[in-house]
Design a protein around this motif. Structure first.
Motif, PDB file in Angstrom:
ATOM      1  N   LYS A   1       0.832  -1.195   0.000  1.00  0.00           N
ATOM      2  CA  LYS A   1       0.000   0.000   0.000  1.00  0.00           C
ATOM      3  C   LYS A   1       0.873   1.253   0.000  1.00  0.00           C
ATOM      4  O   LYS A   1       1.975   1.246   0.518  1.00  0.00           O
TER       5      LYS A   1
ATOM      6  N   LYS B   1      -1.663   7.933  -2.033  1.00  0.00           N
ATOM      7  CA  LYS B   1      -1.889   8.491  -3.371  1.00  0.00           C
ATOM      8  C   LYS B   1      -2.785   9.716  -3.248  1.00  0.00           C
ATOM      9  O   LYS B   1      -3.628   9.795  -2.362  1.00  0.00           O
TER      10      LYS B   1
ATOM     11  N   ASN C   1      -5.631   9.006  -0.526  1.00  0.00           N
ATOM     12  CA  ASN C   1      -6.026   7.613  -0.374  1.00  0.00           C
ATOM     13  C   ASN C   1      -4.815   6.783   0.010  1.00  0.00           C
ATOM     14  O   ASN C   1      -3.689   7.100  -0.395  1.00  0.00           O
ATOM     15  N   TYR C   2      -5.026   5.738   0.749  1.00  0.00           N
ATOM     16  CA  TYR C   2      -3.970   4.782   1.107  1.00  0.00           C
ATOM     17  C   TYR C   2      -4.407   3.465   0.483  1.00  0.00           C
ATOM     18  O   TYR C   2      -5.342   2.831   0.938  1.00  0.00           O
ATOM     19  N   GLU C   3      -3.753   3.090  -0.616  1.00  0.00           N
ATOM     20  CA  GLU C   3      -4.226   1.966  -1.396  1.00  0.00           C
ATOM     21  C   GLU C   3      -3.086   1.161  -1.992  1.00  0.00           C
ATOM     22  O   GLU C   3      -1.940   1.615  -2.020  1.00  0.00           O
ATOM     23  N   GLU C   4      -3.424  -0.007  -2.506  1.00  0.00           N
ATOM     24  CA  GLU C   4      -2.433  -0.861  -3.162  1.00  0.00           C
ATOM     25  C   GLU C   4      -1.910  -0.169  -4.411  1.00  0.00           C
ATOM     26  O   GLU C   4      -2.660   0.506  -5.112  1.00  0.00           O
ATOM     27  N   GLU C   5      -0.613  -0.362  -4.674  1.00  0.00           N
ATOM     28  CA  GLU C   5      -0.018   0.235  -5.889  1.00  0.00           C
ATOM     29  C   GLU C   5      -0.522  -0.465  -7.130  1.00  0.00           C
ATOM     30  O   GLU C   5      -0.839  -1.587  -7.154  1.00  0.00           O
TER      31      GLU C   5
END
Length: 135
Positions: A2, A5, A131-135
């Motif tokens: 994560k 973004k 946002n904090y998310e998967e690359e």
């Protein structure tokens, strides 16, 4: 892994991310400062959070003579070990995003640590710009 973004068009310039970061950092240190800033292009409708990208191949990590910078294996955050930092500022000079700051009182470099995997800036962003998310 994560990562943090940003969607610049969603940013409304409310500064909640800055206040949330400062509040989180105050729990860690007396010399707290926000690790996120807002870029505001005056005269244009453009605001955007400036933050550490926790690069896949971070320049800051490679130039640190004290090997004080590493990647947290759990959160994926590129972090600075304050006990190893010698305050040479090489990381600051080599960060292409200007995301590392110098703590004048502590004589050490500081940067975002993704709040140990729960970024406070994301939690308090009212516009969905962060946002904090998967690359």
């Amino acid at each position: 892994m994560k990562t943090l973004k940003v969607i610049p068009d969603n940013c409304v310039g409310c500064l909640n991310c800055i206040y949330a970061c400062l509040s989180a950092k105050q729990k860690e240190s007396v010399n707290a400062q926000s690790m996120i800033r807002i870029c505001d292009s005056y005269g244009h409708r453009l605001t955007s959070p400036l933050y550490c990208r926790h690069c896949k191949d971070p320049d800051c990590l490679h130039v640190c003579p004290a090997t004080a910078i590493s990647r947290d294996p759990i959160t994926g955050a590129v972090i600075i070990d304050g006990s190893r930092c010698i305050g040479c500022k090489m990381c600051i000079l080599n960060c292409p995003y200007g995301s590392i700051v110098y703590d004048m009182k502590g004589k050490k470099s500081k940067k975002c640590n993704l709040c140990n995997g729960k970024p406070s800036c994301v939690e308090h962003c009212i516009a969905g710009a962060l946002n904090y998310e998967e690359e």
